[in-house]
Write an enzyme that holds these catalytic residues in place. Structure first.
Site, mmCIF file in Angstrom:
data_model
loop_
_atom_site.group_PDB
_atom_site.id
_atom_site.type_symbol
_atom_site.label_atom_id
_atom_site.label_comp_id
_atom_site.label_asym_id
_atom_site.label_seq_id
_atom_site.Cartn_x
_atom_site.Cartn_y
_atom_site.Cartn_z
ATOM 1 C CG ASP A 116 -48.671 24.315 16.593
ATOM 2 O OD1 ASP A 116 -47.890 23.630 16.475
ATOM 3 O OD2 ASP A 116 -48.265 25.197 17.659
ATOM 4 C CB SER A 156 -45.561 7.584 23.380
ATOM 5 O OG SER A 156 -44.762 7.685 24.205
ATOM 6 C CE1 TYR A 179 -46.827 12.461 25.568
ATOM 7 C CE2 TYR A 179 -45.913 10.595 26.187
ATOM 8 C CZ TYR A 179 -45.769 11.491 24.821
ATOM 9 O OH TYR A 179 -45.044 11.724 23.939
ATOM 10 C CE LYS A 217 -48.671 11.126 22.635
ATOM 11 N NZ LYS A 217 -49.357 11.635 21.160
ATOM 12 C CG ASP A 262 -56.873 24.249 21.951
ATOM 13 O OD1 ASP A 262 -56.542 22.722 21.735
ATOM 14 O OD2 ASP A 262 -56.919 24.947 22.760
ATOM 15 C CB VAL A 263 -55.866 19.346 18.212
ATOM 16 C CG1 VAL A 263 -55.162 19.475 16.856
ATOM 17 C CG2 VAL A 263 -55.320 19.385 19.013
HETATM 18 P P1 NAD Z 1 -43.021 20.546 20.528
HETATM 19 O O1 NAD Z 1 -43.247 19.811 22.245
HETATM 20 O O2 NAD Z 1 -41.750 19.870 20.277
HETATM 21 O O3 NAD Z 1 -43.610 20.172 19.469
HETATM 22 C C1 NAD Z 1 -45.147 20.589 20.164
HETATM 23 C C2 NAD Z 1 -45.985 20.472 18.961
HETATM 24 O O4 NAD Z 1 -48.291 21.294 19.693
HETATM 25 C C3 NAD Z 1 -45.911 22.629 19.635
HETATM 26 O O5 NAD Z 1 -45.340 23.141 18.139
HETATM 27 C C4 NAD Z 1 -46.702 22.850 19.904
HETATM 28 O O6 NAD Z 1 -47.368 24.121 19.940
HETATM 29 C C5 NAD Z 1 -48.438 22.260 19.402
HETATM 30 N N1 NAD Z 1 -49.653 21.802 20.487
HETATM 31 C C6 NAD Z 1 -49.150 21.702 21.223
HETATM 32 N N2 NAD Z 1 -50.878 21.894 22.041
HETATM 33 C C7 NAD Z 1 -51.601 22.228 20.716
HETATM 34 C C8 NAD Z 1 -52.784 21.963 20.656
HETATM 35 N N3 NAD Z 1 -53.811 22.186 21.656
HETATM 36 N N4 NAD Z 1 -53.101 22.248 19.465
HETATM 37 C C9 NAD Z 1 -52.428 22.426 18.910
HETATM 38 N N5 NAD Z 1 -51.320 21.846 18.274
HETATM 39 C C10 NAD Z 1 -50.749 22.248 19.906
HETATM 40 O O7 NAD Z 1 -43.119 18.120 21.118
HETATM 41 P P2 NAD Z 1 -43.126 16.953 19.864
HETATM 42 O O8 NAD Z 1 -41.486 16.242 21.232
HETATM 43 O O9 NAD Z 1 -42.258 17.581 18.768
HETATM 44 O O10 NAD Z 1 -43.806 16.325 19.935
HETATM 45 C C11 NAD Z 1 -44.593 15.694 18.790
HETATM 46 C C12 NAD Z 1 -45.378 13.941 19.203
HETATM 47 O O11 NAD Z 1 -44.823 13.736 19.441
HETATM 48 C C13 NAD Z 1 -46.589 14.624 20.046
HETATM 49 O O12 NAD Z 1 -47.695 13.701 20.007
HETATM 50 C C14 NAD Z 1 -45.689 13.868 21.402
HETATM 51 O O13 NAD Z 1 -46.335 12.767 22.299
HETATM 52 C C15 NAD Z 1 -44.739 12.468 20.251
HETATM 53 N N6 NAD Z 1 -43.990 11.959 20.889
HETATM 54 C C16 NAD Z 1 -42.799 12.955 21.014
HETATM 55 C C17 NAD Z 1 -41.850 12.120 21.533
HETATM 56 C C18 NAD Z 1 -40.353 13.198 22.118
HETATM 57 O O14 NAD Z 1 -39.024 12.331 22.413
HETATM 58 N N7 NAD Z 1 -39.559 14.238 21.152
HETATM 59 C C19 NAD Z 1 -41.493 10.810 21.751
HETATM 60 C C20 NAD Z 1 -43.030 9.574 21.638
HETATM 61 C C21 NAD Z 1 -43.695 10.787 20.917
#
Ligand code: NAD
Length: 274
Positions: free
Chosen positions: A45, A154, A167, A171, A70-71
């Site tokens: 992360d 997503s 976004y 996706k 940072d990915v």
């Molecule tokens: P979140 O914001 O709670 O967690 C995301 C994590 O990614 C955080 O810990 C952040 O620090 C980390 N991050 C951000 N940029 C980064 C980088 N450059 N390198 C490494 N880590 C990084 O988000 P979430 O809701 O848990 O989402 C996780 C995944 O699920 C994402 O890909 C998001 O698009 C997808 N998603 C979430 C939802 C939702 O409703 N929460 C819906 C559809 C898809």
């Protein structure tokens, strides 16, 4: 070659995984579930403090290590994969979960914000996916077992949101990346799939959830009538990583409370841009 199945088909015990963006939210839940299944987990992360705290909390469940990464940066990704191989010897499972959002109307969207979101969500999945897949392919060539890669897509791979342009684009790209990777890695037996969550209760959704009107808007298009839990996404990651999913590759599995099948109409006389 026939696929032999064991009794406990989901068994992931002893396997190793990298989960990106696992300091919180869905990624954390996946890391937690993996640790409970006996998987050794690398949390990657960008948020060092949150990542270290997450690994410390999960260490009671099993071997969980944090690496700051940072990915969207290939040097970070190379370091991550090297560290995981140094620690575990092998990577069986990758979950490309790190993701960010940026809200802006199309006419106002800045180039840098477009690049930033695509850089993490799409290019990041490519970079980590390629680095891990190279390792997995080498292992197969040496007679080892293929692994499983899971990308976080997503419902916005299919739908679009007017003020979430990068976004939505990212996706859609992740679901196509999943198909292309699946085809490219099929000769090695490496499976690549994606999960497409609907609205899941994490920080990403917290601001929306705090606003009753926005919450109602989500629920009005969610037939199961509730927002999903991160653990409901983690369960799919366990399935896709396991031999139970041995003939599934190139797919995006949508977990959205019935939202995608729903053809609903907008409230008459009311538009978002009114
Ligand atoms: P979140 O914001 O709670 O967690 C995301 C994590 O990614 C955080 O810990 C952040 O620090 C980390 N991050 C951000 N940029 C980064 C980088 N450059 N390198 C490494 N880590 C990084 O988000 P979430 O809701 O848990 O989402 C996780 C995944 O699920 C994402 O890909 C998001 O698009 C997808 N998603 C979430 C939802 C939702 O409703 N929460 C819906 C559809 C898809």
């Amino acid at each position: 070659r026939r696929v032999r199945k064991r009794n406990i088909e989901m068994a992931l015990n002893g396997k190793t995984a990298i989960v990106t963006g696992a300091a919180g939210g869905i990624g954390y839940s996946i890391a937690e579930r993996f640790a409970k299944e006996g998987v050794k987990v690398f949390i990657a992360d960008v948020d060092q403090a949150k990542g270290e705290a997450a690994a410390a909390r999960l260490s009671s469940l099993g071997e969980v290590t944090f690496v700051q990464c940072d990915v969207s940066r290939s040097a970070d990704v190379a370091r991550l994969v090297e560290a995981a191989i140094a620690a575990f010897g092998d990577i069986d499972i990758l979950v490309n979960n790190a993701g960010i959002v940026h809200g802006a109307d199309f006419l106002d969207l800045a180039e840098a914000d477009f690049d930033r979101v695509l850089g993490v969500n799409l290019k990041g999945s490519f970079l980590v996916g390629q680095a891990v897949a190279r390792h997995m392919a080498d292992r197969v060539k040496a007679g080892g077992k293929p692994g499983s890669i899971i990308n976080m897509s997503s419902v916005n791979a299919v739908f679009a949101i007017a003020n979430q342009v990068p976004y939505s684009v990212s996706k859609g790209g992740v679901s196509q990346l999943t198909k292309a990777m699946a085809l490219g890695l099929a000769p090695y037996g490496i499976r690549v799939n994606a999960i497409g969550p609907g609205s899941i209760m994490t920080d990403m959704l917290a601001s929306v959830n705090a606003d009753p009107a926005a919450r109602n808007r989500i629920l009005s298009r969610t037939p199961l009538g509730r927002i999903g839990e991160p653990s409901e996404i983690a369960a799919i990651a366990v399935f896709l990583a396991s031999d139970e999913a041995s003939y599934i590759t190139g797919q995006t599995i949508y977990a959205d409370g019935g939202r995608l099948p729903l053809n609903y109409t907008v409230e008459v006389g009311k538009r978002d841009d009114d």
